[in-house]
Design a protein around this motif. Structure first.
Motif, PDB file in Angstrom:
ATOM      1  N   PRO A 102    -104.444 105.753  69.909  1.00 16.00           N
ATOM      2  CA  PRO A 102    -105.175 106.131  68.691  1.00 16.00           C
ATOM      3  C   PRO A 102    -105.407 104.904  67.814  1.00 16.00           C
ATOM      4  N   ARG A 103    -106.594 104.801  67.270  1.00 17.71           N
ATOM      5  CA  ARG A 103    -106.989 103.600  66.558  1.00 17.71           C
ATOM      6  C   ARG A 103    -106.296 103.488  65.208  1.00 17.71           C
ATOM      7  N   GLU A 104    -105.915 102.280  64.876  1.00 21.80           N
ATOM      8  CA  GLU A 104    -105.357 101.965  63.562  1.00 21.80           C
ATOM      9  C   GLU A 104    -106.510 101.705  62.589  1.00 21.80           C
ATOM     10  N   ASP A 105    -106.170 101.333  61.363  1.00 20.91           N
ATOM     11  CA  ASP A 105    -107.154 100.963  60.347  1.00 20.91           C
ATOM     12  C   ASP A 105    -107.994  99.788  60.860  1.00 20.91           C
ATOM     13  N   VAL A 106    -109.309  99.879  60.746  1.00 18.73           N
ATOM     14  CA  VAL A 106    -110.184  98.842  61.301  1.00 18.73           C
ATOM     15  C   VAL A 106    -110.509  97.735  60.304  1.00 18.73           C
ATOM     16  N   ARG A 107    -110.058  97.846  59.064  1.00 22.60           N
ATOM     17  CA  ARG A 107    -110.504  96.911  58.034  1.00 22.60           C
ATOM     18  C   ARG A 107    -109.793  95.555  58.102  1.00 22.60           C
ATOM     19  N   ASP A 108    -110.463  94.555  57.541  1.00 24.03           N
ATOM     20  CA  ASP A 108    -109.873  93.230  57.345  1.00 24.03           C
ATOM     21  C   ASP A 108    -109.216  93.173  55.975  1.00 24.03           C
ATOM     22  N   VAL A 109    -108.300  92.227  55.831  1.00 20.55           N
ATOM     23  CA  VAL A 109    -107.686  92.012  54.521  1.00 20.55           C
ATOM     24  C   VAL A 109    -107.780  90.542  54.139  1.00 20.55           C
ATOM     25  N   PHE A 110    -107.876  90.326  52.853  1.00 20.59           N
ATOM     26  CA  PHE A 110    -107.819  88.997  52.243  1.00 20.59           C
ATOM     27  C   PHE A 110    -106.362  88.728  51.896  1.00 20.59           C
ATOM     28  N   VAL A 111    -105.898  87.518  52.216  1.00 23.96           N
ATOM     29  CA  VAL A 111    -104.504  87.167  51.947  1.00 23.96           C
ATOM     30  C   VAL A 111    -104.457  85.820  51.226  1.00 23.96           C
ATOM     31  N   SER A 112    -103.798  85.800  50.078  1.00 26.69           N
ATOM     32  CA  SER A 112    -103.640  84.559  49.323  1.00 26.69           C
ATOM     33  C   SER A 112    -102.365  84.645  48.497  1.00 26.69           C
ATOM     34  N   THR A 113    -101.732  83.515  48.297  1.00 28.37           N
ATOM     35  CA  THR A 113    -100.536  83.482  47.459  1.00 28.37           C
ATOM     36  C   THR A 113    -100.873  83.215  45.992  1.00 28.37           C
ATOM     37  N   ARG A 114    -102.142  82.836  45.739  1.00 27.26           N
ATOM     38  CA  ARG A 114    -102.498  82.431  44.371  1.00 27.26           C
ATOM     39  C   ARG A 114    -103.688  83.169  43.785  1.00 27.26           C
ATOM     40  N   HIS A 115    -104.437  83.882  44.602  1.00 26.17           N
ATOM     41  CA  HIS A 115    -105.665  84.513  44.120  1.00 26.17           C
ATOM     42  C   HIS A 115    -105.679  85.977  44.513  1.00 26.17           C
ATOM     43  N   ARG A 116    -106.229  86.817  43.640  1.00 26.69           N
ATOM     44  CA  ARG A 116    -106.117  88.265  43.807  1.00 26.69           C
ATOM     45  C   ARG A 116    -107.122  88.849  44.787  1.00 26.69           C
ATOM     46  N   SER A 117    -108.247  88.172  44.993  1.00 26.67           N
ATOM     47  CA  SER A 117    -109.301  88.753  45.816  1.00 26.67           C
ATOM     48  C   SER A 117    -110.238  87.654  46.296  1.00 26.67           C
ATOM     49  N   LEU A 118    -111.072  88.010  47.254  1.00 27.07           N
ATOM     50  CA  LEU A 118    -112.085  87.067  47.734  1.00 27.07           C
ATOM     51  C   LEU A 118    -113.015  86.664  46.592  1.00 27.07           C
ATOM     52  N   ALA A 119    -113.383  87.626  45.757  1.00 24.79           N
ATOM     53  CA  ALA A 119    -114.259  87.333  44.624  1.00 24.79           C
ATOM     54  C   ALA A 119    -113.586  86.424  43.601  1.00 24.79           C
ATOM     55  N   ASP A 120    -112.256  86.453  43.565  1.00 28.25           N
ATOM     56  CA  ASP A 120    -111.488  85.699  42.579  1.00 28.25           C
ATOM     57  C   ASP A 120    -111.292  84.234  42.969  1.00 28.25           C
ATOM     58  N   LEU A 121    -111.592  83.879  44.210  1.00 24.18           N
ATOM     59  CA  LEU A 121    -111.418  82.488  44.633  1.00 24.18           C
ATOM     60  C   LEU A 121    -112.333  81.571  43.824  1.00 24.18           C
ATOM     61  N   PRO A 122    -111.825  80.438  43.351  1.00 21.45           N
ATOM     62  CA  PRO A 122    -112.681  79.523  42.598  1.00 21.45           C
ATOM     63  C   PRO A 122    -113.668  78.808  43.515  1.00 21.45           C
ATOM     64  N   GLU A 123    -114.742  78.330  42.957  1.00 19.27           N
ATOM     65  CA  GLU A 123    -115.740  77.585  43.719  1.00 19.27           C
ATOM     66  C   GLU A 123    -115.069  76.417  44.444  1.00 19.27           C
ATOM     67  N   GLY A 124    -115.420  76.237  45.727  1.00 13.72           N
ATOM     68  CA  GLY A 124    -114.869  75.139  46.505  1.00 13.72           C
ATOM     69  C   GLY A 124    -113.521  75.427  47.143  1.00 13.72           C
TER      70      GLY A 124
END
Length: 313
Positions: A102-124
């Motif tokens: 039976p299939r598990e959750d198909v989603r990807d996750v963002f992982v960071s020790t310093r930033h809350r989300s992909l959108a939250d990453l600073p430029e560069g």
């Protein structure tokens, strides 16, 4: 007299071992008193040894399966447990991939020790992933980020993240769930913006064609809903000639009553600038045709040069 144990081949990473143990436990539970003994056989693959280069440069997905499939063919193991997303669409003669848990959750996750989300990453900021699909999706959403190739098992990638080699990485939620590490996820990425790889979240079991004894055992744990979804997704991938050199996403689902199969497919250029997607629905019995048809449509939309800039293509 006790028969020889059934030998389960697997890679040796913590996730691969967790998946092999899950298959063994499900078989033991489903078969009850009639269950044979099971032995887990760890096989080191080329993909586990070569960590300093992108997969596209050294052979693609087959690097994670070659030695395991050789062991299946020569009879050293009786079945092999894989992450379905690692499986090429073309298998060696005499082998089949037709049983799935039976299939598990198909989603990807963002992982960071310093930033809350992909959108939250600073430029560069630097985000590391070995997946061309993930790289292309990130570049489409955040072209201002630096995206670098970042290989290794889950534990080694997390260690490099902790050491500051990158600012963030992306992982499959299914793998974290299977290892009891879901707390590592900083953000679960939505399917509408970050669709999964073909086969993501599904444990596939490969065996020798015509091996009636093994197929009878595996039938006790096979999930037909996952199976029909994987037929559609893998047909989509095959029609696109998909490999580790091509950014492709695909996800099939069944309706609650099991009567309608829906398939989504997406192709992207590696830089994420150009993309084509599509949906198709139909009967589960037509899964292979639905996948092949959607793949052909996307391939036509992209045209012959769509993946021309892919390394190694």
């Amino acid at each position: 007299m006790q028969s020889n144990p059934v030998r389960i081949g697997t890679r040796g990473s913590p996730l691969a071992l967790a998946q092999a143990h899950e298959v063994r436990e499900r078989l033991t539970t489903a078969l009850g008193p009639d269950a044979p003994a099971f032995e887990i056989v760890v096989i080191k693959t080329s993909g586990d040894r070569i960590l300093d280069r992108p997969l596209a440069e050294v052979g693609g997905k087959g690097l994670f399966t070659k030695e395991i499939e050789e062991a299946l063919i020569d009879g050293s193991i009786d079945l092999a447990v894989h992450s379905s997303k690692d499986m090429p669409t073309a298998l060696p003669d005499g082998l089949v991939l037709d049983h799935f848990l039976p299939r598990e959750d198909v989603r990807d996750v963002f992982v960071s020790t310093r930033h809350r989300s992909l959108a939250d990453l600073p430029e560069g900021a630097v985000i590391g992933t070995a997946s061309l699909r993930r790289q292309a999706l990130v570049r489409r959403m955040r072209p201002d980020l630096q995206v670098v190739t970042y290989r290794g098992n889950v534990q080694s990638r997390l260690a490099k993240l902790e050491a500051g080699v990158v600012d963030a990485t992306l992982l499959a939620l299914a793998g974290l769930n299977r290892m009891g590490m879901q707390g590592v996820a900083t953000e679960v990425l939505p399917l509408d913006g970050f669709p999964p790889a073909v086969g993501q979240g599904a444990i596939g079991i490969e065996s020798r064609a015509g091996d009636g004894r093994i197929h009878a055992l595996l039938a006790a744990i096979h999930d037909p809903h996952t199976g029909v979804c994987l037929v559609a997704e893998r047909a989509l991938l095959a029609a696109l000639d998909g490999s580790c050199r091509t950014p492709i996403a695909g996800h099939a689902t069944l309706s609650a009553d099991g009567g309608t199969l829906a398939l989504y497919g997406l192709i992207l250029t590696p830089d994420g600038v150009s993309a084509h997607d599509g949906h198709v629905t139909g009967r589960p019995g037509d899964a292979a045709a639905l996948g092949a048809g959607l793949g052909a449509r996307l391939k036509a939309l992209g045209g012959p040069d769509f993946f021309a800039d892919v390394p190694g293509a």
